[in-house]
Design a protein around this motif. Structure first.
Motif, PDB file in Angstrom:
ATOM      1  N   LYS A  98       2.324   1.780  -3.416  1.00 43.13           N
ATOM      2  CA  LYS A  98       1.302   2.278  -4.327  1.00 43.13           C
ATOM      3  C   LYS A  98       1.052   3.769  -4.100  1.00 43.13           C
ATOM      4  O   LYS A  98       0.927   4.544  -5.039  1.00 43.13           O
ATOM      5  CB  LYS A  98       0.005   1.496  -4.158  1.00 43.13           C
ATOM      6  N   ALA A  99       0.997   4.161  -2.842  1.00 48.53           N
ATOM      7  CA  ALA A  99       0.724   5.558  -2.507  1.00 48.53           C
ATOM      8  C   ALA A  99       1.863   6.479  -2.952  1.00 48.53           C
ATOM      9  O   ALA A  99       1.620   7.622  -3.343  1.00 48.53           O
ATOM     10  CB  ALA A  99       0.494   5.715  -1.017  1.00 48.53           C
ATOM     11  N   THR A 100       3.089   5.979  -2.903  1.00 49.35           N
ATOM     12  CA  THR A 100       4.240   6.791  -3.307  1.00 49.35           C
ATOM     13  C   THR A 100       4.619   6.554  -4.765  1.00 49.35           C
ATOM     14  O   THR A 100       5.664   7.020  -5.207  1.00 49.35           O
ATOM     15  CB  THR A 100       5.452   6.500  -2.405  1.00 49.35           C
ATOM     16  N   ARG A 101       3.770   5.854  -5.457  1.00 44.65           N
ATOM     17  CA  ARG A 101       3.941   5.567  -6.895  1.00 44.65           C
ATOM     18  C   ARG A 101       5.241   4.825  -7.209  1.00 44.65           C
ATOM     19  O   ARG A 101       5.831   4.996  -8.264  1.00 44.65           O
ATOM     20  CB  ARG A 101       3.854   6.850  -7.709  1.00 44.65           C
TER      21      ARG A 101
ATOM     22  N   ARG B 285       0.836  -1.215   0.000  1.00 42.41           N
ATOM     23  CA  ARG B 285       0.000   0.000   0.000  1.00 42.41           C
ATOM     24  C   ARG B 285       0.865   1.257   0.000  1.00 42.41           C
ATOM     25  O   ARG B 285       0.557   2.230  -0.678  1.00 42.41           O
ATOM     26  CB  ARG B 285      -0.916   0.010   1.217  1.00 42.41           C
ATOM     27  N   PHE B 286       1.940   1.219   0.753  1.00 40.41           N
ATOM     28  CA  PHE B 286       2.842   2.364   0.823  1.00 40.41           C
ATOM     29  C   PHE B 286       3.499   2.603  -0.535  1.00 40.41           C
ATOM     30  O   PHE B 286       3.604   3.744  -0.992  1.00 40.41           O
ATOM     31  CB  PHE B 286       3.897   2.117   1.901  1.00 40.41           C
TER      32      PHE B 286
END
Length: 85
Positions: free
Chosen positions: A35-38, A32-33
């Protein structure tokens, strides 16, 4: 990559199972991290595999909890039955 088998989780002892749950939750957090930071460009299917594995591990843990409760209940019933005689 095929989804992991629940039989693999059933072969773990209680401590290994708890450790695997913690590690899988951490892996899901990391995904998830990323994904959030691309940083996660490929392997989006890892979310599905990780959530599936976590569900399997937690299901096996719950099965063991229920089995232990059932054994305790049966033992208490036997004790109560012998006391009443």
């Amino acid at each position: 990559m095929p989804l992991p088998s629940v039989e693999d989780a059933r072969q773990l002892n209680d401590q290994e199972l708890a450790d695997a749950i913690v590690a899988t939750k951490r892996q899901l957090f990391d995904l998830r991290f990323q994904k959030a930071t691309r940083q996660l460009e490929r392997e989006v299917h890892q979310f599905k595999h990780t959530r599936h594995r976590l569900a399997q591990l937690m299901t096996v843990q719950r099965e063991r909890q229920l089995a232990a409760l059932q054994q305790d209940s049966a033992a208490n019933d036997q004790i109560n039955q012998t006391d009443s005689e």
